[in-house]
Design a protein around this motif. Structure first.
Motif, PDB file in Angstrom:
ATOM      1  N   PHE A 157       0.843  -1.187   0.000  1.00 29.28           N
ATOM      2  CA  PHE A 157       0.000   0.000   0.000  1.00 29.28           C
ATOM      3  C   PHE A 157       0.879   1.237   0.000  1.00 29.28           C
ATOM      4  N   SER A 160      -2.835   4.452   1.855  1.00 34.39           N
ATOM      5  CA  SER A 160      -3.966   3.524   2.014  1.00 34.39           C
ATOM      6  C   SER A 160      -4.420   2.935   0.688  1.00 34.39           C
ATOM      7  N   ARG A 161      -3.561   3.022  -0.359  1.00 33.10           N
ATOM      8  CA  ARG A 161      -3.975   2.587  -1.690  1.00 33.10           C
ATOM      9  C   ARG A 161      -2.979   1.594  -2.273  1.00 33.10           C
ATOM     10  N   THR A 167      -1.546  -3.992 -10.093  1.00 26.55           N
ATOM     11  CA  THR A 167      -2.945  -4.388 -10.300  1.00 26.55           C
ATOM     12  C   THR A 167      -3.201  -4.955 -11.685  1.00 26.55           C
ATOM     13  N   ASP A 191     -11.581  -2.085  -0.955  1.00 24.31           N
ATOM     14  CA  ASP A 191     -12.555  -1.451  -1.847  1.00 24.31           C
ATOM     15  C   ASP A 191     -13.904  -1.397  -1.133  1.00 24.31           C
ATOM     16  N   PHE A 197     -12.885  -1.480  -8.415  1.00 33.30           N
ATOM     17  CA  PHE A 197     -11.500  -1.945  -8.319  1.00 33.30           C
ATOM     18  C   PHE A 197     -11.437  -3.438  -8.030  1.00 33.30           C
ATOM     19  N   ASN A 228     -11.274  -4.446   3.674  1.00 30.71           N
ATOM     20  CA  ASN A 228     -10.271  -5.299   3.035  1.00 30.71           C
ATOM     21  C   ASN A 228     -10.894  -6.571   2.484  1.00 30.71           C
ATOM     22  N   SER A 279      -4.615   3.188  -9.148  1.00 31.50           N
ATOM     23  CA  SER A 279      -4.489   2.703  -7.777  1.00 31.50           C
ATOM     24  C   SER A 279      -5.859   2.375  -7.208  1.00 31.50           C
ATOM     25  N   SER A 280      -5.880   1.577  -6.158  1.00 30.40           N
ATOM     26  CA  SER A 280      -7.148   1.280  -5.484  1.00 30.40           C
ATOM     27  C   SER A 280      -7.724   2.565  -4.902  1.00 30.40           C
ATOM     28  N   PRO A 281      -9.029   2.604  -4.645  1.00 31.63           N
ATOM     29  CA  PRO A 281      -9.658   3.856  -4.203  1.00 31.63           C
ATOM     30  C   PRO A 281      -9.210   4.288  -2.814  1.00 31.63           C
ATOM     31  N   GLU A 282      -9.252   5.586  -2.606  1.00 33.94           N
ATOM     32  CA  GLU A 282      -8.948   6.147  -1.293  1.00 33.94           C
ATOM     33  C   GLU A 282     -10.061   5.741  -0.321  1.00 33.94           C
TER      34      GLU A 282
END
Length: 291
Positions: A157, A160-161, A167, A191, A197, A228, A279-282
């Motif tokens: 991470f 936090s992403r 990915t 997510d 995502f 998570n 990147s994964s979402p905030e």
């Protein structure tokens, strides 16, 4: 003796440690309920929890689920070769060393200053075969030998992403290349609804691996909260029933989605390419932050 060192601080007065590392500000915070347990945060986001007296203790829900995957990777106590992408405070390497003595492990983390902080204040138990590398996770993976590990754990991470370059389909193929026949990939992801995502990650890894499963708390899978989820992938049959038993009876019960249920969850999501990766979402409202 360094009074700011949690390893040597007086038992009655553990002292927090704060240090600027390569990718933020890290803090080691003592747990008042466990004598030599510490929470690692970076820029307020929890990264790891370690109990120096009980290295196999897994505090975080996602870490417990990754622990279940590791427990199901081979018969009890059998040593494994494990590659960890993302180091934190080395919680899972400690767990593997405690549950599977003789395992050989490599840990890759881009934050060298954070790795130095952990080595200084939260040393590994003597005799633990863990080699730590300060490097970018994907670059390390691309240089790793074919068929070289039994389990690959990804817990990377940036804040936090999950970084975008970890990915994609190309990344998933590299993961598959370094795994031995029968090997297993497990990743900590995060997510919330509508799961754009997470669905894309299932689609991406389903295009590379024959078997894919998803482990998450039911409330997360129903879209009630951001949280998570652990993605598990292998070219061989996953022991989904055993994973489901372990996760269901855990103190933080979770559900394992696979097969038709996972295909319904994934819907029409497409695999991620390097060209369109994000990147994964905030997390909303600082979901994972600690003051």
């Amino acid at each position: 003796m360094n009074a700011s060192d949690p390893e040597h601080a007086p038992d009655s007065e553990p002292i927090p440690v704060t240090r600027v590392v390569d990718h933020g500000t890290a803090k080691l915070l003592p747990d008042v309920d466990r004598r030599r347990a510490w929470l690692l945060t970076v820029d307020g986001a929890p990264q790891s929890y370690v109990d120096l007296d009980e290295p196999t203790h897994l505090e975080f829900e996602y870490a417990r689920r990754l622990g279940h995957v590791l427990d199901c990777a081979a018969r009890d106590g059998q040593p494994l070769d494990v590659l960890h992408l993302g180091g934190g405070a080395l919680t899972l390497p400690r767990y593997v060393a405690g549950t599977r003595p003789g395992s050989r492990q490599h840990v890759v983390d881009a934050d060298r200053a954070l790795l130095d902080l952990v080595a200084e204040h939260l040393p590994l138990p003597a005799g633990t075969d863990v080699t730590v590398h300060g490097a970018d996770a994907r670059q390390w993976l691309e240089a790793a030998p074919d068929d070289s590990v039994d389990v690959l754990v990804a817990d990377v991470f940036g804040g936090s992403r999950v970084p975008a370059h970890l990915t994609t389909e190309a990344y998933a193929r590299e993961a598959g290349r370094v795994l031995r026949p029968g090997g297993c990939y497990a990743a900590n992801l995060a997510d919330g609804a509508p799961f754009t995502f997470l669905r894309s990650q299932v689609a991406t890894f389903s295009g590379v691996f024959a078997q894919v499963a998803l482990i998450a708390e039911p409330g997360v899978l129903r879209g009630r909260r951001f949280g998570n989820a652990v993605l598990v992938a292998s070219q061989s049959e996953l022991d989904v029933q055993e994973l489901a038993r372990r996760t269901a009876r855990d103190a933080f019960a979770a559900r394992v989605e696979h097969g038709d249920g996972l295909r319904r969850f994934t819907g029409d999501a497409k695999a991620v390419t390097d060209a369109d990766a994000v990147s994964s979402p905030e997390p909303p409202g600082g979901s994972f932050s600690v003051g």
